[in-house]
Design a protein around this motif. Structure first.
Motif, mmCIF file in Angstrom:
data_model
loop_
_atom_site.group_PDB
_atom_site.id
_atom_site.type_symbol
_atom_site.label_atom_id
_atom_site.label_comp_id
_atom_site.label_asym_id
_atom_site.label_seq_id
_atom_site.Cartn_x
_atom_site.Cartn_y
_atom_site.Cartn_z
ATOM 1 N N PRO A 207 44.677 -12.263 43.322
ATOM 2 C CA PRO A 207 43.519 -11.834 42.914
ATOM 3 C C PRO A 207 43.321 -11.789 41.254
ATOM 4 C CG PRO A 207 46.043 -10.456 42.797
ATOM 5 C CD PRO A 207 46.095 -11.271 43.244
ATOM 6 N N VAL A 208 42.333 -12.148 41.314
ATOM 7 C CA VAL A 208 42.101 -12.764 39.031
ATOM 8 C C VAL A 208 40.590 -11.725 39.281
ATOM 9 C CG1 VAL A 208 41.713 -14.181 37.653
ATOM 10 C CG2 VAL A 208 43.294 -14.511 39.807
ATOM 11 N N ALA A 209 40.856 -11.489 38.025
ATOM 12 C CA ALA A 209 39.611 -10.385 37.487
ATOM 13 C C ALA A 209 39.479 -11.224 35.696
ATOM 14 C CB ALA A 209 40.002 -8.969 36.958
ATOM 15 N N PRO A 210 38.304 -11.335 35.825
ATOM 16 C CA PRO A 210 37.651 -11.775 34.785
ATOM 17 C C PRO A 210 38.223 -11.280 33.049
ATOM 18 C CG PRO A 210 36.138 -10.160 34.877
ATOM 19 C CD PRO A 210 37.364 -10.625 36.189
ATOM 20 N N ILE A 211 38.479 -11.932 32.294
ATOM 21 C CA ILE A 211 39.177 -11.462 30.324
ATOM 22 C C ILE A 211 38.455 -10.565 30.145
ATOM 23 C CG2 ILE A 211 40.345 -12.308 29.069
ATOM 24 C CD1 ILE A 211 41.183 -15.122 30.103
ATOM 25 N N VAL A 212 38.940 -9.602 28.857
ATOM 26 C CA VAL A 212 37.612 -9.246 28.526
ATOM 27 C C VAL A 212 38.656 -8.257 27.271
ATOM 28 C CG1 VAL A 212 36.623 -8.072 30.961
ATOM 29 C CG2 VAL A 212 38.476 -6.436 30.604
ATOM 30 N N SER A 213 39.578 -7.922 27.351
ATOM 31 C CA SER A 213 40.085 -8.125 26.203
ATOM 32 C C SER A 213 41.707 -8.146 25.925
ATOM 33 C CB SER A 213 39.726 -6.088 25.791
ATOM 34 O OG SER A 213 40.698 -5.473 27.044
ATOM 35 N N ILE A 214 42.270 -7.656 24.750
ATOM 36 C CA ILE A 214 43.451 -8.140 25.165
ATOM 37 C C ILE A 214 44.021 -6.793 23.933
ATOM 38 C CG2 ILE A 214 45.375 -9.362 23.040
ATOM 39 C CD1 ILE A 214 43.207 -11.657 22.722
ATOM 40 N N PRO A 215 45.245 -5.789 25.315
ATOM 41 C CA PRO A 215 45.798 -4.674 24.886
ATOM 42 C C PRO A 215 47.144 -4.772 23.658
ATOM 43 C CG PRO A 215 47.016 -5.963 26.794
ATOM 44 C CD PRO A 215 45.938 -7.427 26.575
ATOM 45 N N VAL A 216 46.760 -3.993 23.176
ATOM 46 C CA VAL A 216 47.145 -4.649 21.528
ATOM 47 C C VAL A 216 48.495 -3.322 21.633
ATOM 48 C CG1 VAL A 216 46.767 -4.270 18.977
ATOM 49 C CG2 VAL A 216 45.845 -5.471 19.779
ATOM 50 N N ALA A 217 49.734 -3.686 21.381
ATOM 51 C CA ALA A 217 50.882 -2.345 21.208
ATOM 52 C C ALA A 217 50.177 -1.261 19.180
ATOM 53 C CB ALA A 217 52.267 -2.964 20.567
ATOM 54 N N PRO A 218 50.213 -0.072 19.323
ATOM 55 C CA PRO A 218 49.597 -0.035 18.301
ATOM 56 C C PRO A 218 51.330 0.030 17.624
ATOM 57 C CG PRO A 218 50.604 1.863 19.403
ATOM 58 C CD PRO A 218 50.041 0.580 20.404
ATOM 59 N N PRO A 219 50.757 -0.181 15.979
ATOM 60 C CA PRO A 219 51.753 0.355 15.013
ATOM 61 C C PRO A 219 52.571 0.763 15.253
ATOM 62 C CG PRO A 219 49.962 0.176 13.972
ATOM 63 C CD PRO A 219 49.335 0.384 14.925
ATOM 64 N N PRO A 220 54.011 0.692 14.810
ATOM 65 C CA PRO A 220 55.190 1.621 14.560
ATOM 66 C C PRO A 220 54.684 3.222 13.720
ATOM 67 C CG PRO A 220 55.973 -0.186 14.081
ATOM 68 C CD PRO A 220 54.559 -0.422 14.216
ATOM 69 N N VAL A 221 55.037 4.428 13.688
ATOM 70 C CA VAL A 221 55.020 5.016 12.343
ATOM 71 C C VAL A 221 56.162 4.890 11.396
ATOM 72 C CG1 VAL A 221 54.789 7.769 11.917
ATOM 73 C CG2 VAL A 221 53.954 6.493 13.383
ATOM 74 N N THR A 222 56.461 4.533 10.745
ATOM 75 C CA THR A 222 57.561 5.099 9.653
ATOM 76 C C THR A 222 56.878 6.325 8.269
ATOM 77 O OG1 THR A 222 56.802 3.182 7.922
ATOM 78 C CG2 THR A 222 58.512 2.585 9.716
ATOM 79 N N SER A 223 58.347 6.639 7.735
ATOM 80 C CA SER A 223 58.186 7.337 6.709
ATOM 81 C C SER A 223 57.770 6.682 5.098
ATOM 82 C CB SER A 223 59.054 8.049 7.135
ATOM 83 O OG SER A 223 59.091 9.286 8.155
ATOM 84 N N LYS B 1 59.178 -17.062 18.969
ATOM 85 C CA LYS B 1 58.613 -16.716 18.543
ATOM 86 C C LYS B 1 58.625 -15.435 19.502
ATOM 87 C CE LYS B 1 54.545 -19.322 17.058
ATOM 88 N NZ LYS B 1 52.883 -19.774 16.844
ATOM 89 N N LYS B 2 58.210 -14.238 18.263
ATOM 90 C CA LYS B 2 58.627 -13.171 18.700
ATOM 91 C C LYS B 2 57.476 -12.218 18.166
ATOM 92 C CE LYS B 2 63.879 -12.921 17.705
ATOM 93 N NZ LYS B 2 64.640 -12.300 16.823
ATOM 94 N N THR B 3 56.919 -11.262 19.048
ATOM 95 C CA THR B 3 56.133 -10.700 19.328
ATOM 96 C C THR B 3 56.160 -9.235 19.554
ATOM 97 O OG1 THR B 3 53.439 -10.450 19.308
ATOM 98 C CG2 THR B 3 54.395 -12.114 21.489
ATOM 99 N N THR B 4 55.053 -8.424 20.163
ATOM 100 C CA THR B 4 55.322 -6.955 20.552
ATOM 101 C C THR B 4 53.960 -6.755 21.502
ATOM 102 O OG1 THR B 4 56.520 -6.252 18.944
ATOM 103 C CG2 THR B 4 55.262 -3.934 20.448
ATOM 104 N N ILE B 5 54.577 -5.981 23.371
ATOM 105 C CA ILE B 5 52.572 -6.052 23.726
ATOM 106 C C ILE B 5 53.219 -5.542 24.303
ATOM 107 C CG2 ILE B 5 51.499 -7.027 25.834
ATOM 108 C CD1 ILE B 5 51.630 -9.620 24.811
ATOM 109 N N ARG B 6 51.795 -4.307 24.363
ATOM 110 C CA ARG B 6 52.092 -3.263 25.232
ATOM 111 C C ARG B 6 50.984 -3.224 26.832
ATOM 112 N NH1 ARG B 6 52.252 2.058 25.205
ATOM 113 N NH2 ARG B 6 51.895 2.544 22.284
ATOM 114 N N PHE B 7 52.513 -3.226 27.977
ATOM 115 C CA PHE B 7 52.211 -4.004 28.729
ATOM 116 C C PHE B 7 51.671 -2.328 30.252
ATOM 117 C CE2 PHE B 7 54.847 -7.302 28.851
ATOM 118 C CZ PHE B 7 54.450 -8.435 28.478
#
Length: 275
Positions: free
Chosen positions: A142-158, A246-252
């Motif tokens: 089941p394939v759907a068209p590509i429309v966007s990239i899910p980006v994980a929100p940046p972390p919050v630091t103090s 390589k290392k990265t972060t993704i929100r699934f």
């Protein structure tokens, strides 16, 4: 004379009748009283592995493409520790383990509609068949068209500002409270891709943010991740020509996903679910 003949005829009829009763009772014990037992169901044969191969056929080897609705006995042989045999469709979902092997017998009932048998880790390893008439065939994968990239929100630091602590966004990995852990993807040096979590093949993971480590051992292949359900999204993790880590972060988000090489998508791909 007639009374004697009558008695002989009566005795002969009684003996024949008793023999018929004994035969019927013996047959019932040997073959079962009900003709609809599971042993009487038509037999189909499923195979997966040891290489990149999967099939569903009749005992004589003829591929299954069309079946009548009803109950069937499926004899499955799984010869691969990197594949599963998963059959699903209306009212049916039965699978072997990806990392296990062995022989299995399933008694399944198929109704009108389209069915698919596939590997849970490699959705391009599949076959389909139709049951009954009047229902549309199954579309797989089941394939759907590509429309966007899910980006994980940046972390919050103090960050200290004067005597007060202020929250601000920072680049890099997400905060531990948001992270679901680390996934490790490997690609190459041959046409092979894997995706693991804590050393085990990924089949289903909870939705959320993950750190992904990609180990790319092939200049001919890349690593790309995308959804294949609802509104699809894609993100390229490494490029063809790159060799290294390589290392990265993704929100699934919930749905079906795959990680694959765009240069050989048919063979180099791993499919998984996000719940």
């Amino acid at each position: 004379m007639r009374p004697l003949l009558h008695r002989l005829f009566t005795r002969t009829t009684l003996v024949v009748g008793l023999a018929a009763i004994v035969f019927a009772a013996t047959a019932a014990l040997r073959y079962g009283a009900s003709p609809s037992s599971a042993d009487d169901n038509p037999v189909l044969v499923g195979n997966v592995g040891p290489d990149f191969a999967i099939s569903l056929s009749y005992p004589d080897g003829t591929p299954v493409t069309q079946l009548a609705p009803g109950a069937y006995q499926i004899n499955v042989t799984d010869l691969a520790t990197v594949h599963s045999f998963h059959i699903e469709g209306p009212g049916v979902s039965q699978a072997t383990d990806i990392s296990g092997t062995g022989s299995f017998t399933w008694n399944l009932t198929f109704t009108d509609g389209g069915y698919v048998f596939h590997c849970d880790q490699h959705f391009t390893l599949f076959g389909t068949f139709q049951v009954g008439t009047g229902q549309p065939p199954i579309v797989w994968p089941p394939v759907a068209p590509i429309v966007s990239i899910p980006v994980a929100p940046p972390p919050v630091t103090s960050v200290a500002v004067g005597s007060a602590a202020t929250s601000t966004a920072a680049s890099g990995s997400t905060s531990p409270s948001q992270s679901q852990g680390t996934l490790v993807a490997t690609v190459g040096p041959t046409n092979v891709m894997t995706l693991t979590r804590a050393g085990k093949p990924v089949v289903t993971i909870p939705a959320g943010v993950y750190a992904i480590t990609v180990v790319d051992r092939s200049k001919k292949l890349d690593a790309t991740v995308r959804t294949i359900t609802t509104l699809a999204a894609t993100a390229q993790l490494t490029n063809a020509g790159f060799v290294g880590t390589k290392k990265t972060t993704i929100r699934f988000t919930p749905g079906r996903w795959k990680i694959y090489s765009t240069t050989n998508e048919a063979s180099v791909a791993v499919f998984f679910r996000v719940s």
